[in-house]
Design a protein around this motif. Structure first.
Motif, PDB file in Angstrom:
ATOM      1  N   ASP A 130     -10.649 -13.185  15.157  1.00 16.50           N
ATOM      2  CA  ASP A 130     -11.689 -12.692  14.251  1.00 16.50           C
ATOM      3  C   ASP A 130     -12.396 -11.449  14.789  1.00 16.50           C
ATOM      4  N   ARG A 131     -12.076 -11.050  16.029  1.00 12.85           N
ATOM      5  CA  ARG A 131     -12.662  -9.827  16.613  1.00 12.85           C
ATOM      6  C   ARG A 131     -11.600  -8.746  16.842  1.00 12.85           C
ATOM      7  N   ASP A 132     -10.486  -8.856  16.137  1.00 13.07           N
ATOM      8  CA  ASP A 132      -9.410  -7.868  16.249  1.00 13.07           C
ATOM      9  C   ASP A 132      -9.898  -6.549  15.654  1.00 13.07           C
ATOM     10  N   ARG A 133      -9.980  -5.520  16.493  1.00  9.03           N
ATOM     11  CA  ARG A 133     -10.434  -4.205  16.024  1.00  9.03           C
ATOM     12  C   ARG A 133      -9.288  -3.361  15.492  1.00  9.03           C
ATOM     13  N   TRP A 134      -8.053  -3.673  15.870  1.00 14.10           N
ATOM     14  CA  TRP A 134      -6.893  -2.906  15.407  1.00 14.10           C
ATOM     15  C   TRP A 134      -6.468  -3.341  14.018  1.00 14.10           C
ATOM     16  N   ILE A 135      -6.463  -4.656  13.823  1.00 16.38           N
ATOM     17  CA  ILE A 135      -6.080  -5.223  12.526  1.00 16.38           C
ATOM     18  C   ILE A 135      -7.181  -6.197  12.132  1.00 16.38           C
ATOM     19  N   PRO A 136      -8.154  -5.729  11.358  1.00 14.44           N
ATOM     20  CA  PRO A 136      -9.271  -6.601  10.987  1.00 14.44           C
ATOM     21  C   PRO A 136      -8.779  -7.865  10.285  1.00 14.44           C
ATOM     22  N   PHE A 196       5.532   5.315   5.919  1.00 11.46           N
ATOM     23  CA  PHE A 196       4.591   4.246   6.254  1.00 11.46           C
ATOM     24  C   PHE A 196       4.768   3.030   5.354  1.00 11.46           C
ATOM     25  N   ASP A 197       5.076   3.256   4.085  1.00 14.63           N
ATOM     26  CA  ASP A 197       5.195   2.126   3.153  1.00 14.63           C
ATOM     27  C   ASP A 197       6.467   1.303   3.355  1.00 14.63           C
ATOM     28  N   ALA A 198       7.387   1.783   4.179  1.00 13.51           N
ATOM     29  CA  ALA A 198       8.621   1.033   4.438  1.00 13.51           C
ATOM     30  C   ALA A 198       8.352  -0.194   5.304  1.00 13.51           C
ATOM     31  N   ILE A 199       7.254  -0.173   6.044  1.00 12.35           N
ATOM     32  CA  ILE A 199       6.910  -1.309   6.906  1.00 12.35           C
ATOM     33  C   ILE A 199       5.692  -1.984   6.287  1.00 12.35           C
ATOM     34  N   ALA A 200       5.977  -2.909   5.358  1.00 10.54           N
ATOM     35  CA  ALA A 200       4.917  -3.564   4.587  1.00 10.54           C
ATOM     36  C   ALA A 200       5.252  -5.044   4.396  1.00 10.54           C
ATOM     37  N   PRO A 201       5.020  -5.852   5.422  1.00 10.47           N
ATOM     38  CA  PRO A 201       5.377  -7.270   5.311  1.00 10.47           C
ATOM     39  C   PRO A 201       4.662  -8.000   4.179  1.00 10.47           C
ATOM     40  N   ALA A 202       3.477  -7.567   3.782  1.00  9.95           N
ATOM     41  CA  ALA A 202       2.781  -8.263   2.690  1.00  9.95           C
ATOM     42  C   ALA A 202       3.577  -8.190   1.396  1.00  9.95           C
ATOM     43  N   GLU A 203       4.389  -7.149   1.243  1.00  8.75           N
ATOM     44  CA  GLU A 203       5.204  -7.007   0.039  1.00  8.75           C
ATOM     45  C   GLU A 203       6.483  -7.832   0.101  1.00  8.75           C
ATOM     46  N   ARG A 238       0.763   1.422   6.657  1.00  8.35           N
ATOM     47  CA  ARG A 238      -0.207   2.353   6.083  1.00  8.35           C
ATOM     48  C   ARG A 238      -1.636   1.833   6.267  1.00  8.35           C
ATOM     49  N   ASP A 239      -1.848   0.528   6.039  1.00  3.65           N
ATOM     50  CA  ASP A 239      -3.179  -0.060   6.204  1.00  3.65           C
ATOM     51  C   ASP A 239      -3.686   0.091   7.637  1.00  3.65           C
ATOM     52  N   LEU A 247      -3.910  10.974   6.687  1.00  2.01           N
ATOM     53  CA  LEU A 247      -2.671  10.207   6.528  1.00  2.01           C
ATOM     54  C   LEU A 247      -1.477  11.045   6.079  1.00  2.01           C
ATOM     55  N   PRO A 248      -1.619  11.943   5.096  1.00  2.00           N
ATOM     56  CA  PRO A 248      -0.432  12.736   4.717  1.00  2.00           C
ATOM     57  C   PRO A 248       0.140  13.539   5.885  1.00  2.00           C
TER      58      PRO A 248
END
Length: 166
Positions: A110-116, A87-94, A47-48, A72-73
């Motif tokens: 530190d310059r990753d534009r896809w995943i800051p 989307f919330d099913a794939i949440a490794p931080a959890e 989701r992020d 997003l919806p």
């Protein structure tokens, strides 16, 4: 893991994944056969990542007049309609805390534009010890290897050597 473990049951397995592959490695545990994980350019939740991408697209296409999260919806509806998980099913931080005791090395540019890098830091902070983080100056998404190929290989090999043995 089954394929590796059947012929060599005593194998000490280490996983190395990039982006979604890093997420798969993190979500695949905990498994006693996995003794160490290197996660390069992983994200805290699907989701992020999609919200971040939608924000960028909304700014580009709608000149910032429509917030990207508004899409997003509809994106999730289409995703679910295609038979994919929410989307919330794939949440490794959890779930990364479940890997407590498994050595983790997080690598992120530190310059990753896809995943800051702020997203990566949330994932790193959610992980338990033993964990290490290597934030690579100037690296784009999955680009740490290209910034310093020899240094990257040495660092990953040293991590696996230390946690898997020689």
């Amino acid at each position: 893991l089954d394929w590796v473990s059947q012929p060599v049951p005593e194998a000490r397995v280490g996983l190395l994944g990039f982006s979604m592959g890093a997420v798969v490695a993190l979500l695949g545990g905990p498994d006693p056969r996995v003794r160490a994980i290197v996660a390069d350019s992983a994200f805290p939740s699907q989701r992020d990542v999609l919200a971040h991408a939608a924000e960028g697209d909304a700014r580009r296409f709608f000149r910032g007049m429509v917030p990207g999260r508004a899409f997003l919806p509809a994106m999730e509806w289409w995703h679910r309609r295609s038979g994919k998980p929410p989307f919330d099913a794939i949440a490794p931080a959890e779930r990364v805390a479940d890997l407590a005791g498994t050595p983790l090395l997080f690598i992120h540019g530190d310059r990753d534009r896809w995943i800051p890098v702020e997203m990566a830091q949330r994932l790193i902070d959610a992980a338990q010890e033993p964990r290490e983080a290597w934030l690579v100056d100037g690296a784009l998404h999955c680009g740490a290897y290209f910034v310093d190929r020899m240094g990257y290989c040495e660092r990953v090999a040293e991590f696996f050597s230390r946690h898997l043995g020689r």
